[in-house]
Scaffold this active site. Structure first.
Site, PDB file in Angstrom:
ATOM      1  N   CYS A 102       0.808  -1.221   0.000  1.00 37.36           N
ATOM      2  CA  CYS A 102       0.000   0.000   0.000  1.00 37.36           C
ATOM      3  C   CYS A 102       0.838   1.267   0.000  1.00 37.36           C
ATOM      4  O   CYS A 102       0.283   2.374  -0.019  1.00 37.36           O
ATOM      5  CB  CYS A 102      -0.947  -0.014   1.196  1.00 37.36           C
ATOM      6  SG  CYS A 102      -2.039  -1.447   1.187  1.00 37.36           S
ATOM      7  N   HIS A 136      -2.235   7.857   6.837  1.00 37.70           N
ATOM      8  CA  HIS A 136      -2.513   6.599   6.143  1.00 37.70           C
ATOM      9  C   HIS A 136      -3.821   6.020   6.668  1.00 37.70           C
ATOM     10  O   HIS A 136      -4.631   5.513   5.894  1.00 37.70           O
ATOM     11  CB  HIS A 136      -1.362   5.622   6.352  1.00 37.70           C
ATOM     12  CG  HIS A 136      -1.549   4.312   5.668  1.00 37.70           C
ATOM     13  ND1 HIS A 136      -1.499   4.189   4.293  1.00 37.70           N
ATOM     14  CD2 HIS A 136      -1.799   3.069   6.150  1.00 37.70           C
ATOM     15  CE1 HIS A 136      -1.703   2.918   3.956  1.00 37.70           C
ATOM     16  NE2 HIS A 136      -1.884   2.224   5.073  1.00 37.70           N
ATOM     17  N   GLU A 190       0.031   4.606  13.943  1.00 36.98           N
ATOM     18  CA  GLU A 190       0.314   5.875  13.280  1.00 36.98           C
ATOM     19  C   GLU A 190       0.051   7.055  14.204  1.00 36.98           C
ATOM     20  O   GLU A 190       0.821   8.031  14.230  1.00 36.98           O
ATOM     21  CB  GLU A 190      -0.514   6.018  12.007  1.00 36.98           C
ATOM     22  CG  GLU A 190      -0.172   7.276  11.213  1.00 36.98           C
ATOM     23  CD  GLU A 190      -0.913   7.395   9.901  1.00 36.98           C
ATOM     24  OE1 GLU A 190      -0.533   8.263   9.092  1.00 36.98           O
ATOM     25  OE2 GLU A 190      -1.875   6.617   9.673  1.00 36.98           O
ATOM     26  N   LYS A 201      -9.275   8.278   3.704  1.00 35.92           N
ATOM     27  CA  LYS A 201      -9.790   6.945   3.370  1.00 35.92           C
ATOM     28  C   LYS A 201     -11.168   6.727   3.965  1.00 35.92           C
ATOM     29  O   LYS A 201     -11.864   5.778   3.573  1.00 35.92           O
ATOM     30  CB  LYS A 201      -8.815   5.866   3.847  1.00 35.92           C
ATOM     31  CG  LYS A 201      -7.519   5.798   3.061  1.00 35.92           C
ATOM     32  CD  LYS A 201      -6.645   4.645   3.539  1.00 35.92           C
ATOM     33  CE  LYS A 201      -5.313   4.603   2.792  1.00 35.92           C
ATOM     34  NZ  LYS A 201      -4.425   5.729   3.168  1.00 35.92           N
ATOM     35  N   HIS A 224      -9.769   2.370   0.718  1.00 37.68           N
ATOM     36  CA  HIS A 224      -8.323   2.140   0.619  1.00 37.68           C
ATOM     37  C   HIS A 224      -7.964   1.647  -0.779  1.00 37.68           C
ATOM     38  O   HIS A 224      -8.273   0.521  -1.145  1.00 37.68           O
ATOM     39  CB  HIS A 224      -7.892   1.128   1.675  1.00 37.68           C
ATOM     40  CG  HIS A 224      -6.417   1.009   1.841  1.00 37.68           C
ATOM     41  ND1 HIS A 224      -5.511   1.756   1.120  1.00 37.68           N
ATOM     42  CD2 HIS A 224      -5.665   0.205   2.660  1.00 37.68           C
ATOM     43  CE1 HIS A 224      -4.286   1.422   1.478  1.00 37.68           C
ATOM     44  NE2 HIS A 224      -4.353   0.496   2.409  1.00 37.68           N
ATOM     45  N   PHE A 253       1.840  -3.706   3.900  1.00 41.50           N
ATOM     46  CA  PHE A 253       2.173  -5.012   4.433  1.00 41.50           C
ATOM     47  C   PHE A 253       3.654  -5.304   4.156  1.00 41.50           C
ATOM     48  O   PHE A 253       4.159  -5.012   3.068  1.00 41.50           O
ATOM     49  CB  PHE A 253       1.322  -6.094   3.763  1.00 41.50           C
ATOM     50  CG  PHE A 253      -0.088  -6.201   4.283  1.00 41.50           C
ATOM     51  CD1 PHE A 253      -0.573  -5.351   5.268  1.00 41.50           C
ATOM     52  CD2 PHE A 253      -0.946  -7.177   3.787  1.00 41.50           C
ATOM     53  CE1 PHE A 253      -1.871  -5.469   5.751  1.00 41.50           C
ATOM     54  CE2 PHE A 253      -2.250  -7.303   4.257  1.00 41.50           C
ATOM     55  CZ  PHE A 253      -2.711  -6.448   5.237  1.00 41.50           C
TER      56      PHE A 253
END
Length: 417
Positions: free
Chosen positions: A165, A305, A316, A337, A342, A403
């Site tokens: 991502c 994010h 985060e 998002k 996403h 990831f």
């Protein structure tokens, strides 16, 4: 080092198939989540997503040629076309030698996942030998970068970074580095995904990553909320034209903003999870600020994010608090998002466009759906909830994480002569 400016932007998103439509809906705080129409999702734990609406590939390809391109490549071309037009570029006016210094770096985490599904399904239905001649070139992640370069006859650096991502933010970083190093004077950078497929939904469901709020999809993505239960899968593309400042000024190009710092790091923690101390996020943000030569107190806006997962959002938030908690001025934070869902490998580019337009227009987009902040998240974080706010912002920071522990941060500045 050369200055790098953004002279063109293009977007294909669940909130609109143009930058204007995308930005207007972001500012208005609209959700794009709705029941899945691309396949029968009735048996899945998650039955909704953020789909691109009313996309017509025949605007960009001859009908006979569409079968050569997976949807993620079609989105890539569509977003790039808008970016090229907004940058007022006619590549045919450049010599072959000049086009050797114009390149494409385009990210994707999944590539042609729908093509892969279709062909594997046919493989097991038939005698095991029936494959489309376009199977491999439609499926591979790097093909969008190749298709863009072929379309415009660009001979410069051309490849696809894959960092889950963080892929499109990584592409933007690599394009920035390429121009700063003098290896190109213009780069097309961005990313695209078309992952709303049975295997993607099934796989992310198995990983406990997706929201299962099927009774109310529009409010399912709720970053930082105490009741968040996972992200909402989305598709689309974002494209940026990055250009050497001197070249842009020479051709009297429109300039949307300036990219001044980038950072990349690794969590080195877990296959899919993020560390409680947010160490990778802190590292990439710190590196971006150091490269830009600014302090934490200078940053006005952070596009987080924040996907709406339990561990990711908290990690985060901890990283941002650790970085900016001591600043006299707290940056605005929004998790867009909550509206777009996403876009996986395309998220960084779409959110870079949001950062650029936030700087240009002096508007901070909202985080929607978040009703009550997680008690573990610092109340001192200046998260913009519910509605956009007007603000004089000069620096905007864009976070993306993937990831495998990949972290990538870009830092944009409001353009000044």
């Amino acid at each position: 080092m050369r200055r790098v400016v953004i002279t063109g932007i293009g977007a294909i998103t669940p909130l609109g198939n143009s930058v204007k439509e995308f930005w207007d809906n972001i500012v208005a705080g609209k959700s794009s989540a709705a029941p899945i129409t691309k396949f029968d999702a009735s048996k899945y734990k998650t039955r909704f997503a953020c789909e691109v609406k009313n996309f017509d590939g025949e605007k960009y390809f001859e009908r006979k040629d569409l079968r050569k391109y997976d949807l993620f490549s079609q989105y890539a071309i569509a977003a790039t076309e808008e970016a090229v037009q907004s940058a007022q570029i006619d590549f045919s006016t450049y010599s072959e030698e000049e086009r050797a210094d114009i390149g494409v770096i385009w990210g994707s985490g999944n590539g042609g996942i729908s093509t892969f599904e279709e062909q594997v399904s046919l493989l097991y239905q038939g005698d095991g030998t029936k494959f489309s001649p376009f199977f491999v070139p439609k499926k591979i992640e790097d093909i969008a970068a190749g298709v863009i370069s072929i379309r415009y006859q660009l001979y410069g650096p051309n490849y696809c970074p894959v960092s889950a991502c963080a892929s499109s933010n990584t592409a933007i970083i690599n394009a920035f580095d390429t121009i700063r190093a003098g290896k190109a004077f213009m780069m097309i950078a961005g990313g695209s995904e078309a992952p709303i497929t049975a295997s993607s939904i099934g796989g992310f469901n198995a990983a406990q990553a997706l929201s299962k709020r099927n009774d109310d999809p529009a409010s399912a993505s709720r970053p930082f909320d105490k009741d968040r239960d996972g992200f909402v899968l989305a598709e689309g593309a974002g494209a940026l034209i990055l250009e050497d400042y001197e070249h842009a000024i020479k051709r009297n190009a429109p300039i949307y903003g300036e990219l001044i710092g980038t950072g990349q790091a690794a969590d080195a923690f877990h296959l899919t999870g993020t560390p409680p101390d947010g160490r990778g996020a802190k590292l990439s943000m710190r590196k971006a600020l150091n490269e830009a030569g600014i302090n934490t107190g200078d940053v006005d806006y952070i596009n987080a994010h924040a996907t709406s997962t339990q561990l990711g959002d908290l990690s985060e938030a901890v990283a941002i608090e650790a970085m900016f908690g001591g600043s006299s001025k707290r940056p605005y934070i929004s998790a867009t998002k909550s509206m777009t869902g996403h876009l996986l490998g395309g998220a960084g580019a779409a959110e870079a466009i949001i950062c650029i337009l936030a700087l240009k227009h002096g508007i901070v987009p909202p985080t929607i759906n978040t009703k009550q902040l997680d008690e573990a998240i610092s109340k001192d974080l200046n998260i913009v909830l519910g509605e956009s706010v007007s603000a004089d912002i000069k620096y905007a920071l864009n976070n993306t994480f993937g990831f495998g522990g990949h972290t990538a941060t870009t830092l944009f500045k409001k353009f000044e002569e």
